[in-house]
Structures are given as structure tokens and as C-alpha cells.
Design a protein around this motif. Structure first.
Motif, mmCIF file in Angstrom:
data_model
loop_
_atom_site.group_PDB
_atom_site.id
_atom_site.type_symbol
_atom_site.label_atom_id
_atom_site.label_comp_id
_atom_site.label_asym_id
_atom_site.label_seq_id
_atom_site.Cartn_x
_atom_site.Cartn_y
_atom_site.Cartn_z
ATOM 1 N N PHE A 105 1.095 -0.966 -0.424
ATOM 2 C CA PHE A 105 0.265 -0.253 0.026
ATOM 3 C C PHE A 105 0.868 1.458 0.077
ATOM 4 O O PHE A 105 0.459 2.375 -0.696
ATOM 5 C CB PHE A 105 -0.792 -0.274 1.421
ATOM 6 C CG PHE A 105 -1.420 1.020 1.512
ATOM 7 C CD1 PHE A 105 -2.867 1.339 0.663
ATOM 8 C CD2 PHE A 105 -1.474 2.302 2.067
ATOM 9 C CE1 PHE A 105 -3.728 2.281 0.582
ATOM 10 C CE2 PHE A 105 -2.239 3.224 2.424
ATOM 11 C CZ PHE A 105 -3.090 3.533 1.423
ATOM 12 N N LEU A 128 2.365 1.400 -3.355
ATOM 13 C CA LEU A 128 2.157 2.029 -4.251
ATOM 14 C C LEU A 128 1.940 3.631 -4.359
ATOM 15 O O LEU A 128 1.491 4.496 -5.606
ATOM 16 C CB LEU A 128 0.627 1.913 -4.248
ATOM 17 C CG LEU A 128 0.591 0.405 -5.162
ATOM 18 C CD1 LEU A 128 -0.885 -0.200 -4.620
ATOM 19 C CD2 LEU A 128 -0.033 0.014 -6.420
ATOM 20 N N GLU A 129 1.580 4.073 -2.660
ATOM 21 C CA GLU A 129 1.088 5.370 -2.548
ATOM 22 C C GLU A 129 2.506 6.539 -3.163
ATOM 23 O O GLU A 129 1.937 7.172 -3.245
ATOM 24 C CB GLU A 129 0.981 5.388 -0.878
ATOM 25 C CG GLU A 129 -0.195 5.569 -0.086
ATOM 26 C CD GLU A 129 -0.365 6.426 1.140
ATOM 27 O OE1 GLU A 129 -1.162 6.948 1.183
ATOM 28 O OE2 GLU A 129 0.766 5.440 1.599
ATOM 29 N N SER A 184 2.620 7.314 -6.827
ATOM 30 C CA SER A 184 1.760 8.551 -7.667
ATOM 31 C C SER A 184 2.244 9.619 -7.988
ATOM 32 O O SER A 184 3.565 10.094 -7.413
ATOM 33 C CB SER A 184 0.465 8.847 -6.449
ATOM 34 O OG SER A 184 0.145 10.264 -6.199
ATOM 35 N N PHE A 202 -5.254 4.023 -8.782
ATOM 36 C CA PHE A 202 -5.146 3.462 -6.803
ATOM 37 C C PHE A 202 -5.341 4.951 -6.466
ATOM 38 O O PHE A 202 -5.416 5.441 -5.639
ATOM 39 C CB PHE A 202 -4.266 2.857 -6.804
ATOM 40 C CG PHE A 202 -3.186 2.950 -5.128
ATOM 41 C CD1 PHE A 202 -3.964 2.531 -4.126
ATOM 42 C CD2 PHE A 202 -2.509 4.056 -4.877
ATOM 43 C CE1 PHE A 202 -3.528 2.319 -2.880
ATOM 44 C CE2 PHE A 202 -1.982 4.360 -3.509
ATOM 45 C CZ PHE A 202 -2.756 3.236 -3.106
ATOM 46 N N GLU A 203 -4.674 5.975 -7.053
ATOM 47 C CA GLU A 203 -4.889 7.187 -5.983
ATOM 48 C C GLU A 203 -6.086 8.360 -6.946
ATOM 49 O O GLU A 203 -6.278 9.088 -6.257
ATOM 50 C CB GLU A 203 -3.490 8.320 -7.169
ATOM 51 C CG GLU A 203 -3.870 8.678 -8.737
ATOM 52 C CD GLU A 203 -2.229 9.131 -9.421
ATOM 53 O OE1 GLU A 203 -1.394 8.978 -8.365
ATOM 54 O OE2 GLU A 203 -2.308 9.418 -10.347
ATOM 55 N N LEU A 242 -8.639 6.475 -5.609
ATOM 56 C CA LEU A 242 -9.701 5.851 -5.619
ATOM 57 C C LEU A 242 -10.288 6.611 -4.235
ATOM 58 O O LEU A 242 -9.763 7.210 -3.433
ATOM 59 C CB LEU A 242 -9.337 4.619 -4.331
ATOM 60 C CG LEU A 242 -8.335 2.956 -5.671
ATOM 61 C CD1 LEU A 242 -8.442 2.265 -4.769
ATOM 62 C CD2 LEU A 242 -10.465 2.807 -6.560
ATOM 63 N N ASP A 285 -11.248 -2.950 -5.584
ATOM 64 C CA ASP A 285 -10.125 -2.027 -6.323
ATOM 65 C C ASP A 285 -8.690 -2.018 -5.947
ATOM 66 O O ASP A 285 -7.676 -2.507 -5.969
ATOM 67 C CB ASP A 285 -10.987 -1.159 -6.816
ATOM 68 C CG ASP A 285 -11.881 -1.429 -7.919
ATOM 69 O OD1 ASP A 285 -12.216 -1.511 -8.011
ATOM 70 O OD2 ASP A 285 -12.935 -0.483 -8.326
ATOM 71 N N LEU A 286 -9.343 -1.422 -4.148
ATOM 72 C CA LEU A 286 -7.632 -1.230 -3.557
ATOM 73 C C LEU A 286 -6.751 -2.456 -3.545
ATOM 74 O O LEU A 286 -5.956 -2.640 -3.861
ATOM 75 C CB LEU A 286 -8.067 -0.824 -2.327
ATOM 76 C CG LEU A 286 -7.461 -0.457 -1.096
ATOM 77 C CD1 LEU A 286 -5.223 0.206 -1.390
ATOM 78 C CD2 LEU A 286 -7.457 -0.290 0.032
ATOM 79 N N CYS A 325 -5.630 -3.770 -6.385
ATOM 80 C CA CYS A 325 -4.935 -2.955 -7.023
ATOM 81 C C CYS A 325 -3.362 -2.881 -5.809
ATOM 82 O O CYS A 325 -2.191 -3.401 -5.674
ATOM 83 C CB CYS A 325 -4.448 -1.538 -6.406
ATOM 84 S SG CYS A 325 -5.598 -0.579 -7.519
#
Length: 456
Positions: free
Chosen positions: A34, A37-38, A41, A70-71, A73, A126-127, A130
Motif C-alpha cells: 500500500f 503504491l502511494e 503516485s 489507485f490514486e 480511489l 479495487d484497492l 491494486c
């Protein structure tokens, strides 16, 4: 924050934190992905995760689209604890609860079940999708190349925590803050590897502490002082309603014109004093002579209040009215101009403007912020809402100046005899009865960034 489900369990460590209370140190793959992924961005600054991804074979349209999905969501919702004094208790964030559930659940199915209702089911699905897509990418690029060093660091952290009896600092914080903790709720610290970095980031929420670990970290005293700093924020947040109400009264009844802004600063100051001051000194056997916090106001005030705070800690005394009065006196005596310094007072801001672009300008000029509220309509209702907060109040008028200025004058007794020409451009700053600053900007032709420079 922070290869398989089995590995996560093997890395889990817990030790006693007093009767029935446990403190867990672990690695959470779900959370680590998580965070990965952040950091990919486009809204995040350059960082080691982004660098490794961009030079990899995965930097292709398929995976960039997943990052983009992801960004976008919708995982950021919040609510205030309305019965607590404004700003004294952290607003509940769905973002924090989702991270908490990533740390504490066994797998993504468990995570989704635990998190139902926090966001929409589609967003939750969806989260999770990802995270599934990027887990092997994260392991290949980040975790596996640093696995040996990271696991060794994690073992050393657990050993250091036992040797220094970190749990005692938690207990110390409960006494000083006059706070409480249910011993049946474990405190969980999740770490993840951070290669090729000299610094690290950390945060705390609910009953969790999250931090990166530099893979070449040599000393743990910095890590533990930051860890306890963040933990003290949680202990402060968990003060009972009656304690927070009493502290709020002590600040509001104090006659100093600096009391409001001293109050706004206090949470971060005390966490710095206890974590970066007292805990660091105990771990290193000497006080840290460098900066305790990368913010002038927090750093300097923390060092001013340290002797008094240390006295209270060593005498096992909780925060009382005398402590609050002495804290305000130190603030006012040593830093009398701070209530006029925009870099300080705009950290806590309520901005009303009818030009939404102004919010980006404000955020650009005043990047450091603790509490912010933005309203894009200048109405009787929006002004009333603003006046109910102790934040710095900025009203930017760019049209219908005569009407908007009249609205302000009708709502603020401090403006009763105030004369302002609605046809002329001006900037005005006034200290209100609640000891917050009101900044009125009547904009005609000059850009906002330039006008703000004229605030006296």
C-alpha cells in the motif's frame, strides 16, 4: 507503515506492556505494498520507491494505469468527535482505519471483511486488486533485495525494545497526559524496509505505529525517540473527555494574548519534548544537542518547556493548571512575536474565498499545516462556522466587496468601528477576542501571493 502470509507471522513479535497489554513489532506485506503504491503516485515527490519502479521493466502502461487507478480511489472520509473541544481529539479518518486493517488482518479477504462500511464495496475491491497486482512487483524490486538486512534490523529493534523496556515510556506518557488505555487492546508497530535512504518517515493512528527502516540504520535511539513521539500523540488523543475539557478551560481562561496559539502548538510540542527530548536522553544518556523537530516553532518551544516537563515526569505529576500557565508564560515571554508570524499562525487556518484557486496558492505558500478548513462561499453561514473555530481566519474577497465586507462587519464586534473602502485593494489583520488572528484581503488586481506579503 509497513513475503507471504506465513512470513508475516514469522516476523511477528510481541512482548509484555504491563498486565494483559501487548506491544507487537511486525512486518505487514499488505501495508508495505500500500505504501509502495502511494509513493508511486504522481502527487508524491521523488523517492526511492518511485526511482526503483521507473527504471524497472514494470514501468509500462499496464502498471502505470493501476497506479493511476489507485490514486483516484475514494478512501478519504472523516468525522469529528463533536463533544470534544475543537482540535483536541484527532478527526477519525477512514484512511487510517484502512491502514490499521491492512496491518492487523491475515490476508486481503480478511481485510475486506474487516473494512466493509468504511468505504464503498467497489472501492474496497479495487484497492485490494491494486495491492494484489503490485505485491510481486514490490517483493521483486524492494523487499527481496533488502530482505536479509531488513529482517536483521527488525530483530535488533525487538532486542533493543526489550533491553530499554520501551513499555515504561508508554506508561510514563499515560501518567503525564492523565490519559488512559484499555490493556486488552494491543499496540502494534509495523515496519517496512527503506533502501538507499538517510532519513525515514513515521506516523501513528488508532493503536498503530508505522515506520520505514533504513536498511543501513546504525543506531536505534533516533528510531525509538520518533516512535515514542508518535505514540505520545495517540496517548494525548486518548485523554478522557473531562481531561480535555479541563485543559481547554485552562487555556481559554488564561489572560495571555498568546494562549490560543500556544494551545494550537501544544500537541506537537509535548510529543517532541517527551519523545525527542526525554526518551532520547534516556536512551543516549545525554540530551540531543541538535534540532528535535524540523520546524522552528515546535523545536524552540519544546526546548523551552523541557525542564518543566522533565520535572513533572520525574515527579509522576500529570498536566495541571500550573503546567498550562507556565507553558503559556514561556511561549509569550520568549516568543512574543509568534502570534504575528504567518508561517506560525497559518499552520492552523480557516480560509474562506470564492475563488477555489486561492486554496492552492495558500497551500503553496504555507506548506506546513496542522489543521485546515476551506470554504468556497462567503455567506453569513460560512462566516458563523469559521468563527466557531480557534483557527486563524482568512477571508479573501475578490467580488461584491461592499456586500461581503458588510457581512463580516455584522458578524464581528471587533469590526464595529472598522472603516474599509470596498473599492480599494487592502490587507488587514486583527486579533479577535478568541485570540485568533483575522486576516481580511480585499483583492482587485494584485495576485494573492503578492498581497499576502503585505500582511503586517
Amino acid at each position: 507503515m509497513k513475503n507471504t502470509f506465513l512470513l508475516a507471522f514469522l516476523l511477528l513479535c510481541s512482548f509484555s506492556f504491563g498486565q494483559n497489554l501487548t506491544f507487537k513489532i511486525k512486518y505487514s506485506e499488505q501495508l508495505a505494498v500500500f505504501v509502495f503504491l502511494e509513493n508511486l503516485s504522481e502527487y508524491y515527490p521523488d523517492n526511492v520507491f518511485k526511482t526503483e519502479f521507473q527504471k524497472s521493466k514494470y514501468n509500462v502502461e499496464k502498471y502505470k494505469n493501476i497506479v493511476s487507478k489507485f490514486e483516484q480511489l475514494s478512501i478519504y472520509y472523516s468525522f469529528r468527535f463533536e463533544d470534544f473541544p475543537y482540535g483536541s481529539k484527532k478527526t477519525m479518518q477512514t484512511y487510517d482505519v484502512l491502514k490499521k486493517n491492512l496491518i492487523e488482518t491475515a490476508d486481503l479477504n480478511d481485510f475486506k471483511v474487516r473494512s466493509v462500511g468504511m468505504v464503498s464495496n467497489k472501492t474496497l475491491s479495487d484497492l485490494a486488486a491494486c495491492i494484489v497486482e503490485f505485491t510481486p512487483i514490490y517483493n521483486e524490486l524492494i523487499y527481496n533485495p533488502n530482505k536479509e538486512k531488513f529482517e536483521k534490523q527488525l530483530d535488533e529493534i525487538r532486542k533493543c525494545a526489550r533491553e530499554h523496556q520501551i513499555e515504561n515510556y508508554f506508561k510514563m506518557g499515560l501518567v503525564f497526559y492523565n490519559s488512559s488505555w484499555d490493556n486488552s487492546i494491543p499496540f502494534e508497530a509495523a515496519f517496512y524496509p527503506l533502501p538507499n535512504s538517510k532519513g525515514f518517515t513515521a506516523s501513528a493512528f488508532c493503536n498503530n505505529f508505522v515506520s520505514a527502516i533504513q536498511t543501513d540504520l546504525k543506531s536505534h535511539k533516533d528510531l525509538f525517540s520518533v516512535m515514542m513521539h508518535e505514540t505520545f500523540h495517540i496517548i494525548y488523543d486518548e485523554q478522557p473527555l473531562e481531561v480535555k475539557t479541563q485543559i481547554d478551560v485552562w487555556f481559554k481562561e488564561n489572560k495571555s494574548k498568546s494562549s490560543n496559539y500556544a494551545y494550537q502548538l501544544m500537541n506537537e510540542v509535548l510529543a517532541t519534548v517527551l519523545g525527542n527530548g526525554y526518551v532520547y536522553e534516556k536512551l543516549d544518556n545525554k540530551i540531543d544537542e541538535g534540532e528535535w523537530y524540523n520546524n522552528k516553532y515546535i523545536n524552540l518551544m519544546a526546548k523551552q518547556i523541557y525542564p518543566l516537563t522533565k520535572e513533572y515526569i520525574e515527579q509522576k505529576k500529570p498536566i495541571d493548571e500550573n503546567f498550562i500557565d507556565q507553558y503559556i508564560l514561556l511561549y509569550e515571554t520568549n516568543f512574543p512575536d509568534w502570534i504575528n508570524e504567518l508561517n506560525n499562525i497559518m499552520t492552523y487556518r480557516y480560509v474562506i474565498t470564492e475563488n477555489k484557486k486561492d486554496f492552492k496558492v495558500i497551500d503553496k505558500i504555507f506548506r506546513y499545516r496542522s489543521r485546515t478548513e476551506y470554504e468556497d462561499q462567503i455567506t453569513e453561514s460560512s462566516i458563523e462556522k469559521m468563527l466557531q473555530t480557534p483557527l486563524t481566519k482568512m477571508v479573501i474577497i475578490s467580488k461584491d466587496s461592499k456586500v461581503k465586507l458588510k457581512l463580516l462587519k455584522n458578524k464581528l464586534k471587533e469590526l464595529k468601528n472598522w472603516k474599509a473602502n470596498p473599492d480599494k485593494e487592502f490587507v488587514e489583520k486583527i486579533l479577535l477576542e478568541d485570540k485568533s488572528q483575522l486576516i481580511i484581503i480585499n483583492q482587485k488586481n494584485t495576485d494573492l501571493e503578492t498581497l499576502i506579503k503585505f500582511v503586517k
